[in-house]
Design an enzyme around this catalytic site. Structure first.
Site, PDB file in Angstrom:
ATOM      1  N   HIS A  46      -7.057  13.277   8.627  1.00 22.88           N
ATOM      2  CA  HIS A  46      -6.019  12.613   7.841  1.00 22.88           C
ATOM      3  C   HIS A  46      -6.445  11.189   7.478  1.00 22.88           C
ATOM      4  O   HIS A  46      -5.645  10.251   7.522  1.00 22.88           O
ATOM      5  CB  HIS A  46      -4.702  12.593   8.622  1.00 22.88           C
ATOM      6  CG  HIS A  46      -3.473  12.563   7.754  1.00 22.88           C
ATOM      7  ND1 HIS A  46      -2.498  13.529   7.792  1.00 22.88           N
ATOM      8  CD2 HIS A  46      -3.057  11.673   6.811  1.00 22.88           C
ATOM      9  CE1 HIS A  46      -1.535  13.229   6.932  1.00 22.88           C
ATOM     10  NE2 HIS A  46      -1.861  12.106   6.327  1.00 22.88           N
ATOM     11  N   TYR A  76      -1.941  -0.217   2.722  1.00 19.91           N
ATOM     12  CA  TYR A  76      -1.504   1.171   2.889  1.00 19.91           C
ATOM     13  C   TYR A  76      -2.651   2.129   2.601  1.00 19.91           C
ATOM     14  O   TYR A  76      -2.886   3.080   3.354  1.00 19.91           O
ATOM     15  CB  TYR A  76      -0.317   1.475   1.972  1.00 19.91           C
ATOM     16  CG  TYR A  76       0.013   2.957   1.933  1.00 19.91           C
ATOM     17  CD1 TYR A  76       0.658   3.568   3.001  1.00 19.91           C
ATOM     18  CD2 TYR A  76      -0.372   3.752   0.851  1.00 19.91           C
ATOM     19  CE1 TYR A  76       0.933   4.924   2.990  1.00 19.91           C
ATOM     20  CE2 TYR A  76      -0.099   5.110   0.834  1.00 19.91           C
ATOM     21  CZ  TYR A  76       0.552   5.689   1.905  1.00 19.91           C
ATOM     22  OH  TYR A  76       0.807   7.044   1.901  1.00 19.91           O
ATOM     23  N   ASP A 105      -0.962  18.171  10.794  1.00 16.62           N
ATOM     24  CA  ASP A 105      -1.259  17.178  11.834  1.00 16.62           C
ATOM     25  C   ASP A 105      -0.264  16.024  11.849  1.00 16.62           C
ATOM     26  O   ASP A 105      -0.549  14.958  12.400  1.00 16.62           O
ATOM     27  CB  ASP A 105      -2.682  16.627  11.653  1.00 16.62           C
ATOM     28  CG  ASP A 105      -2.858  15.850  10.348  1.00 16.62           C
ATOM     29  OD1 ASP A 105      -1.920  15.826   9.525  1.00 16.62           O
ATOM     30  OD2 ASP A 105      -3.944  15.274  10.155  1.00 16.62           O
ATOM     31  N   TYR A 164       3.796  19.134   2.918  1.00 16.05           N
ATOM     32  CA  TYR A 164       4.373  18.848   4.225  1.00 16.05           C
ATOM     33  C   TYR A 164       5.525  19.830   4.459  1.00 16.05           C
ATOM     34  O   TYR A 164       6.234  20.194   3.517  1.00 16.05           O
ATOM     35  CB  TYR A 164       4.927  17.423   4.293  1.00 16.05           C
ATOM     36  CG  TYR A 164       3.878  16.344   4.368  1.00 16.05           C
ATOM     37  CD1 TYR A 164       3.218  16.073   5.563  1.00 16.05           C
ATOM     38  CD2 TYR A 164       3.555  15.579   3.250  1.00 16.05           C
ATOM     39  CE1 TYR A 164       2.254  15.073   5.643  1.00 16.05           C
ATOM     40  CE2 TYR A 164       2.600  14.576   3.321  1.00 16.05           C
ATOM     41  CZ  TYR A 164       1.955  14.331   4.520  1.00 16.05           C
ATOM     42  OH  TYR A 164       1.009  13.347   4.588  1.00 16.05           O
ATOM     43  N   GLY A 188     -14.492  10.047   5.062  1.00 13.93           N
ATOM     44  CA  GLY A 188     -15.657   9.183   5.187  1.00 13.93           C
ATOM     45  C   GLY A 188     -16.725   9.334   4.132  1.00 13.93           C
ATOM     46  O   GLY A 188     -17.719   8.598   4.149  1.00 13.93           O
ATOM     47  N   GLY A 230     -10.866  10.802  -0.984  1.00 12.19           N
ATOM     48  CA  GLY A 230      -9.542  10.242  -1.197  1.00 12.19           C
ATOM     49  C   GLY A 230      -9.575   8.774  -1.580  1.00 12.19           C
ATOM     50  O   GLY A 230      -9.269   8.396  -2.704  1.00 12.19           O
ATOM     51  N   ARG A 273     -18.727   8.693   1.016  1.00  8.45           N
ATOM     52  CA  ARG A 273     -18.844   7.617   0.025  1.00  8.45           C
ATOM     53  C   ARG A 273     -20.117   7.711  -0.806  1.00  8.45           C
ATOM     54  O   ARG A 273     -20.274   6.963  -1.768  1.00  8.45           O
ATOM     55  CB  ARG A 273     -18.823   6.242   0.730  1.00  8.45           C
ATOM     56  CG  ARG A 273     -17.562   5.921   1.498  1.00  8.45           C
ATOM     57  CD  ARG A 273     -16.351   5.754   0.610  1.00  8.45           C
ATOM     58  NE  ARG A 273     -15.171   5.361   1.378  1.00  8.45           N
ATOM     59  CZ  ARG A 273     -14.353   6.206   1.988  1.00  8.45           C
ATOM     60  NH1 ARG A 273     -14.581   7.522   1.908  1.00  8.45           N
ATOM     61  NH2 ARG A 273     -13.302   5.782   2.667  1.00  8.45           N
TER      62      ARG A 273
END
Length: 369
Positions: A256, A24, A157, A129, A289, A310, A291
């Site tokens: 997202h 997930y 989105d 949301y 992306g 994230g 890192r």
């Protein structure tokens, strides 16, 4: 194993977590091209460092929507963090506060806005949301405001959930010992086992597919006196201009986590167009992306005012709890500071577009000597 960069937390998390939970957090939509591209695109941006500059003192601090933070590295909203570690969002909130940066809490958190606020002081945003039941939306915003949250990151989105095939294979659902704490006591149904993804079924039943720019404007007019509005979007100068006229205090360039529509561009590729469209009227941030500290520098050189991370947060949380998140933030900070020093930049203001070259830049003709 000694962890020397945030990417290495993922392997530890994969070993520790149940397959359904790891998948997930880690997976993207469909072929996962955008998931890979979010990372790969950074490798197509190279540095043009300056030398012989006194970099004995480097200031990484900045101001985001009027709030002073220690570095332009912030925490993105990531759902259901107690699947990663028993302390979940509590641990993340404490780590963010200790690092002097912003945490964004997901609507689908396994800790409520009140519980996160109880961890102590800190600058926090709330990701929202838009549910079909507008009373639920209004109640969530009021609770976040009362709990001291400073801004709303309105997710725009997700009229439907992207096709996340790992979740379908795993029949993903929230473990029975956890709940979406912000919705406890509300009659909104449960994330039950489904024939595909329990989350996809939940979204189909609860999230408003009619969300439009007109609704966004209404949200801003209703909450503008108390909460700042951040709008995540991917690209397009027209969309950026509409976001600003709709009342956005800032824009987050995001796809997202590559979990919605596959084969959209990497966020770092889409960033510059949005920055130019914003014309300095509102800050533009990058999510997706990142890192390395070098990634942070590249984003700022392309005009971002800061970045959000994230997956590095949930993987470091799974690996080592609060200590892991603290370590991840410190490693990112140290790498970014080193990149600034080696590029000849002593403050964020000194990071410019001329410090990088991207593969999409107009080729420069080098004159013959």
């Amino acid at each position: 194993m000694e962890v020397t960069n945030v990417t290495e937390f993922e392997a530890i998390a994969k070993e520790k977590l149940p397959k359904m939970v790891y998948d997930y957090y880690a997976s993207g939509a469909e072929d996962q091209w955008t998931l890979k591209e979010n990372r790969n695109a950074f490798s197509r941006i190279l540095f043009r460092p300056r030398i012989l500059i006194d970099v004995s003192k480097i200031d990484m601090s900045t101001t985001v929507l009027g709030f002073k933070i220690s570095m332009p590295i912030m925490i993105a909203p990531t759902a259901m963090q107690k699947m990663a570690h028993p302390e979940g969002e509590y641990a993340t909130a404490r780590a963010a506060s200790a690092a002097g940066t912003i945490m964004t809490l997901s609507s689908w958190a396994t800790s409520s806005v009140e519980e996160v606020a109880s961890t102590g002081p800190g600058i926090r945003f709330f990701q929202l949301y838009v549910y079909k039941d507008r009373n639920v939306v209004a109640q969530l915003v009021r609770r976040a405001e009362k709990a001291g949250f400073k801004a709303i990151a309105l997710t725009v989105d997700t009229p439907r959930l992207g096709r996340r095939e790992a979740d379908i294979k795993n029949r993903f659902t929230l473990p029975p010992y956890l709940t979406l704490k912000n919705f406890e006591g509300l009659d909104l149904g449960k994330m039950d086992q489904a024939d595909d993804s329990g989350l996809a079924s939940y979204v189909a039943g609860q999230i408003d597919r009619t969300l439009s720019w007109q609704v966004t404007k209404k949200c801003h007019s209703k909450f503008r006196k108390t909460m700042l509005l951040l709008l995540p979007l991917l690209f397009g100068s027209k969309q950026a201009r509409i976001a600003i006229t709709s009342g956005a205090a800032g824009i987050i360039v995001s796809n997202h986590g590559a979990r919605q529509l596959d084969y959209v561009p990497a966020t770092i590729v889409a960033l510059e167009e949005v920055v130019k469209a914003a014309r300095g009227q509102v800050p533009v941030f990058l999510d997706g992306g990142v890192r390395r500290g070098t990634d942070v520098f590249k984003a700022l050189a392309l005009g971002a005012s800061g970045i959000f991370i994230g997956r590095p947060v949930v993987f470091s949380l799974a690996a080592e709890g609060e200590a892991g998140v603290r370590k991840a933030l410190q490693m990112m900070r140290d790498e970014f500071e080193l990149t600034m020093a080696l590029s000849g930049c002593r403050s964020l203001q000194e990071i410019t577009r001329s410090h990088i070259v991207a593969d999409w830049d107009t080729p420069r003709v080098v004159p013959r000597l």
